[in-house]
Scaffold this motif. Structure first.
Motif, PDB file in Angstrom:
ATOM      1  N   UNK A 347      47.700-116.797  13.290  1.00  0.00           N
ATOM      2  CA  UNK A 347      47.395-116.678  11.867  1.00  0.00           C
ATOM      3  C   UNK A 347      47.059-115.227  11.525  1.00  0.00           C
ATOM      4  N   UNK A 348      46.248-114.575  12.362  1.00  0.00           N
ATOM      5  CA  UNK A 348      45.844-113.191  12.097  1.00  0.00           C
ATOM      6  C   UNK A 348      46.993-112.213  12.303  1.00  0.00           C
ATOM      7  N   UNK A 349      47.875-112.487  13.266  1.00  0.00           N
ATOM      8  CA  UNK A 349      49.004-111.596  13.534  1.00  0.00           C
ATOM      9  C   UNK A 349      49.972-111.540  12.359  1.00  0.00           C
ATOM     10  N   UNK A 350      50.062-112.609  11.589  1.00  0.00           N
ATOM     11  CA  UNK A 350      50.935-112.605  10.410  1.00  0.00           C
ATOM     12  C   UNK A 350      50.426-111.624   9.361  1.00  0.00           C
ATOM     13  N   UNK A 351      49.104-111.492   9.273  1.00  0.00           N
ATOM     14  CA  UNK A 351      48.520-110.575   8.289  1.00  0.00           C
ATOM     15  C   UNK A 351      48.487-109.135   8.805  1.00  0.00           C
ATOM     16  N   UNK A 352      48.324-108.966  10.110  1.00  0.00           N
ATOM     17  CA  UNK A 352      48.257-107.620  10.702  1.00  0.00           C
ATOM     18  C   UNK A 352      49.370-107.519  11.752  1.00  0.00           C
ATOM     19  N   UNK A 353      50.627-107.367  11.327  1.00  0.00           N
ATOM     20  CA  UNK A 353      51.765-107.429  12.260  1.00  0.00           C
ATOM     21  C   UNK A 353      51.807-106.298  13.273  1.00  0.00           C
ATOM     22  N   UNK A 354      51.121-105.165  13.001  1.00  0.00           N
ATOM     23  CA  UNK A 354      51.171-104.063  13.958  1.00  0.00           C
ATOM     24  C   UNK A 354      50.488-104.415  15.280  1.00  0.00           C
ATOM     25  N   UNK A 355      49.585-105.398  15.276  1.00  0.00           N
ATOM     26  CA  UNK A 355      48.943-105.825  16.517  1.00  0.00           C
ATOM     27  C   UNK A 355      49.939-106.586  17.390  1.00  0.00           C
ATOM     28  N   UNK A 356      51.001-107.103  16.759  1.00  0.00           N
ATOM     29  CA  UNK A 356      52.033-107.855  17.476  1.00  0.00           C
ATOM     30  C   UNK A 356      53.278-107.000  17.715  1.00  0.00           C
ATOM     31  N   UNK A 357      53.133-105.685  17.544  1.00  0.00           N
ATOM     32  CA  UNK A 357      54.271-104.774  17.685  1.00  0.00           C
ATOM     33  C   UNK A 357      54.128-103.960  18.961  1.00  0.00           C
ATOM     34  N   UNK A 358      55.130-103.129  19.234  1.00  0.00           N
ATOM     35  CA  UNK A 358      55.069-102.239  20.389  1.00  0.00           C
ATOM     36  C   UNK A 358      55.782-100.939  20.062  1.00  0.00           C
ATOM     37  N   UNK A 359      55.438 -99.888  20.786  1.00  0.00           N
ATOM     38  CA  UNK A 359      56.052 -98.583  20.603  1.00  0.00           C
ATOM     39  C   UNK A 359      57.203 -98.429  21.593  1.00  0.00           C
ATOM     40  N   UNK A 360      58.351 -98.020  21.081  1.00  0.00           N
ATOM     41  CA  UNK A 360      59.526 -97.759  21.907  1.00  0.00           C
ATOM     42  C   UNK A 360      60.003 -96.353  21.584  1.00  0.00           C
ATOM     43  N   UNK A 361      59.591 -95.394  22.405  1.00  0.00           N
ATOM     44  CA  UNK A 361      59.936 -94.012  22.121  1.00  0.00           C
ATOM     45  C   UNK A 361      59.240 -93.534  20.866  1.00  0.00           C
ATOM     46  N   UNK A 363      59.952 -95.108  17.955  1.00  0.00           N
ATOM     47  CA  UNK A 363      60.092 -96.245  17.042  1.00  0.00           C
ATOM     48  C   UNK A 363      58.958 -97.238  17.246  1.00  0.00           C
ATOM     49  N   UNK A 364      58.666 -97.978  16.186  1.00  0.00           N
ATOM     50  CA  UNK A 364      57.743 -99.108  16.258  1.00  0.00           C
ATOM     51  C   UNK A 364      58.569-100.377  16.108  1.00  0.00           C
ATOM     52  N   UNK A 365      58.477-101.277  17.086  1.00  0.00           N
ATOM     53  CA  UNK A 365      59.243-102.524  17.073  1.00  0.00           C
ATOM     54  C   UNK A 365      58.308-103.658  16.643  1.00  0.00           C
ATOM     55  N   UNK A 366      58.537-104.191  15.440  1.00  0.00           N
ATOM     56  CA  UNK A 366      57.736-105.300  14.936  1.00  0.00           C
ATOM     57  C   UNK A 366      58.386-106.621  15.351  1.00  0.00           C
ATOM     58  N   UNK A 445      52.456-104.170  25.171  1.00  0.00           N
ATOM     59  CA  UNK A 445      51.794-104.806  24.043  1.00  0.00           C
ATOM     60  C   UNK A 445      50.749-103.881  23.432  1.00  0.00           C
ATOM     61  N   UNK A 446      50.429-104.129  22.164  1.00  0.00           N
ATOM     62  CA  UNK A 446      49.479-103.281  21.441  1.00  0.00           C
ATOM     63  C   UNK A 446      48.143-103.948  21.217  1.00  0.00           C
ATOM     64  N   UNK A 447      47.980-105.197  21.654  1.00  0.00           N
ATOM     65  CA  UNK A 447      46.716-105.884  21.443  1.00  0.00           C
ATOM     66  C   UNK A 447      46.449-106.956  22.471  1.00  0.00           C
ATOM     67  N   UNK A 448      45.159-107.141  22.789  1.00  0.00           N
ATOM     68  CA  UNK A 448      44.731-108.225  23.668  1.00  0.00           C
ATOM     69  C   UNK A 448      43.364-108.693  23.206  1.00  0.00           C
ATOM     70  N   UNK A 449      43.195-110.002  23.090  1.00  0.00           N
ATOM     71  CA  UNK A 449      41.926-110.583  22.656  1.00  0.00           C
ATOM     72  C   UNK A 449      41.150-111.077  23.867  1.00  0.00           C
ATOM     73  N   UNK A 450      39.904-110.682  23.967  1.00  0.00           N
ATOM     74  CA  UNK A 450      39.039-111.145  25.042  1.00  0.00           C
ATOM     75  C   UNK A 450      38.063-112.194  24.540  1.00  0.00           C
ATOM     76  N   UNK A 451      38.115-113.389  25.132  1.00  0.00           N
ATOM     77  CA  UNK A 451      37.150-114.454  24.842  1.00  0.00           C
ATOM     78  C   UNK A 451      36.023-114.377  25.866  1.00  0.00           C
ATOM     79  N   UNK A 452      34.854-114.894  25.494  1.00  0.00           N
ATOM     80  CA  UNK A 452      33.714-114.820  26.392  1.00  0.00           C
ATOM     81  C   UNK A 452      32.923-116.114  26.389  1.00  0.00           C
ATOM     82  N   UNK A 453      31.813-116.091  27.067  1.00  0.00           N
ATOM     83  CA  UNK A 453      30.969-117.267  27.252  1.00  0.00           C
ATOM     84  C   UNK A 453      30.361-117.723  25.924  1.00  0.00           C
ATOM     85  N   UNK A 454      30.346-119.049  25.712  1.00  0.00           N
ATOM     86  CA  UNK A 454      29.658-119.620  24.556  1.00  0.00           C
ATOM     87  C   UNK A 454      28.185-119.760  24.917  1.00  0.00           C
TER      88      UNK A 454
END
Length: 508
Positions: A347-361, A363-366, A445-454
């Motif tokens: 859901x969040x990646x749809x609003x912030x697509x650059x987190x789901x993108x990568x750099x190729x030289x 260029x930015x590949x979305x 990849x340009x993003x990784x989410x870390x989950x932790x202890x509840x």
């Protein structure tokens, strides 16, 4: 007559590569399409096959050299290779055993796309042992997975060519089995000194334990019933035996005789002097070497930064508790937290697509899709199986995919393809008790989410202090492509979706 070996087309916008490894040396016989060398670019690894059969002449580009497209790598003298090239290399199917008289060659099986070599981790049989067809002989380790090598025929193991610790190429010969006089033997002889290596089943279940676990149990004098298996369907894995030995909870018994465990399995006696004698030097596995290299490359390449937030898990936990029984009954899989986090990230990646993108030289590949990587800890190291098109999956589909990939990861059965192509990653350190950490990016990849202890913590809500189940979230991102505003927005959207799961249904 000689044939030139040149750098192949490397891909769009890629103009040069580095010679990583030569698999052959001048004077070696080569077969058509046999791999000669491996090139590395900033995006992919390219294998260069032999265009003809013959003898490798001059190597023009040595390991470490940078070469351009169509550059000359080496020359091959044509003619005599058909008679001198190794039979295994010329064979189109690596797994097919080569029979010579009354013997059968044990060859390295297909290791997967782009994997050209492996390390011999363990031999489960010794020279002179009787083996049954399809009985596990040894275990190979690549930089991604472990591969078990079965016996291609029944007989007696007469020669081990690649010892433990040796590095072998694809289609190389590992050992020789003499099929004469032993082909009728279905299981190891009861008088054989290594009869403890016979396939062991867990508590009467029709589940074969890992061969490495069988070997370790035999060495420690343990029975399969005394070790709790954590593999699929209760399969006993090597690490299960190691834990049992370390905890001292497993019963030290053998089938038919009370033979004491070998001295090697017992704890080492304290050494009076000399630090060196109290240290143990163990060669890193290929998987661990690859993990170390890629993580360091990520730090050296990306402008990595981490932003944090916290999420109140009250609503997700309540929703899960309310529907987990119905969910399990209908879909046949448990409703966990990972599907909620996966959905929230999508859901969040749809609003912030650059987190789901990568750099190729330059260029930015979305990506107009989400191939979600789910980091999983295994006894041999961290792997990241990829759930493809997770954005098109339901909660049940995501949970089933995570369960299936996780089981295959623990058993070391993931293929190379299943761990490539991810666009975003989720890492759950909370299962190990981590309260807060900064995950490292999984390039490119340009993003990784870390989950932790509840953890229950006092929170100020509407002017009152209440106890709520809270979790810290961490988003590590590549600042070259993701700005601070985008990273914070992404994490806030994940937080909002988890604190009010109805937003996922309403696409808010």
């Amino acid at each position: 007559m000689s044939t030139e070996v040149r750098v192949p087309t490397l891909g769009e916008s890629v103009t040069e590569a580095t010679v990583a490894t030569w698999f052959k040396k001048p004077g070696d016989a080569v077969a058509v399409d046999e791999m000669l060398c491996e090139l590395e670019t900033d995006k992919v690894t390219v294998e260069v096959p032999s265009p003809v059969a013959g003898t490798l002449g001059e190597i023009v580009a040595s390991e470490g050299d940078t070469v351009g497209v169509s550059a000359l790598l080496a020359t091959i003298a044509e003619g005599a290779a058909s008679a001198t090239a190794p039979a295994a290399a010329a064979s189109p199917v690596a797994e097919t055993p080569a029979e010579t008289g009354g013997s059968v060659d044990v060859m390295v099986p297909t290791l997967g796309e782009s994997v050209t070599e492996a390390t011999v981790a363990s031999w489960f049989k010794a020279v002179g042992d009787t083996v049954a067809q399809d009985e596990m002989l040894c275990e190979l380790e690549t930089d991604k997975v472990s591969v078990e090598v079965p016996a291609p025929a029944a007989g007696v193991l007469t020669e081990i060519i690649a010892a433990e610790g040796a590095t072998v190429e694809a289609a190389a010969k590992l050992a020789v089995i003499s099929s004469s006089g032993g082909a009728s033997v279905a299981v190891p002889n009861s008088n054989d000194s290594n009869n403890s290596d016979v396939v062991i089943f867990q508590d009467g279940k029709d589940v074969e334990n890992a061969p490495s676990a069988n070997k370790l149990m035999a060495e420690a004098g343990l029975t399969a019933g005394s070790v709790a298996g954590t593999g699929r369907d209760g399969r006993v894995m090597k690490e299960d035996v190691q834990k049992a030995i370390a905890a001292g909870t497993a019963a030290v018994t053998t089938s038919g005789a009370s033979t004491p465990a070998p001295a090697a399995a017992a704890p080492r006696a304290p050494v009076a002097a000399g630090d060196a004698s109290r240290e143990e030097r163990v060669k890193m596995t290929r998987l661990r070497q690859t993990i170390a290299r890629r993580l360091k490359e990520s730090q050296n390449t990306a402008a990595m930064l981490t932003t944090y937030n916290e999420v109140d898990m009250t609503e997700v936990m309540a929703l899960r508790n309310e529907y987990k029984d119905l969910f399990l009954k209908k879909h046949g899989v448990k409703l966990g937290f990972m599907s909620f986090f996966t959905k929230a990230c999508i859901h969040a990646l749809k609003e912030v697509p650059e987190v789901n993108a990568e750099i190729d030289g330059t260029d930015v590949v979305y990506k107009n899709y989400v191939h979600m990587g789910i980091a999983a800890g295994t006894p041999t190291g961290l792997v990241v199986p990829v759930i493809r098109d997770a954005d098109a999956m339901s909660f049940a589909g995501i949970e089933k995919a995570i369960a299936e990939k996780g089981a295959r990861a623990r058993d070391g059965k993931l293929s190379m393809e299943e761990m490539q192509g991810g666009s975003f990653t989720i890492s759950n350190g909370g299962v190990y008790g981590s309260l807060m950490s900064s995950p490292i990016l999984n390039p490119p990849q340009s993003g990784i989410l870390g989950m932790h202890k509840i953890q229950d913590r006092p929170m100020a809500i509407n002017g009152q202090v209440v106890i709520r189940p809270m979790m810290y979230l961490a988003l590590s991102y590549d600042h070259r492509i993701v700005d601070g505003k985008g990273a914070v927005t992404f994490l806030v959207r994940v937080k909002e979706a988890l604190e009010d799961p109805r937003r996922l249904l309403m696409d808010l």
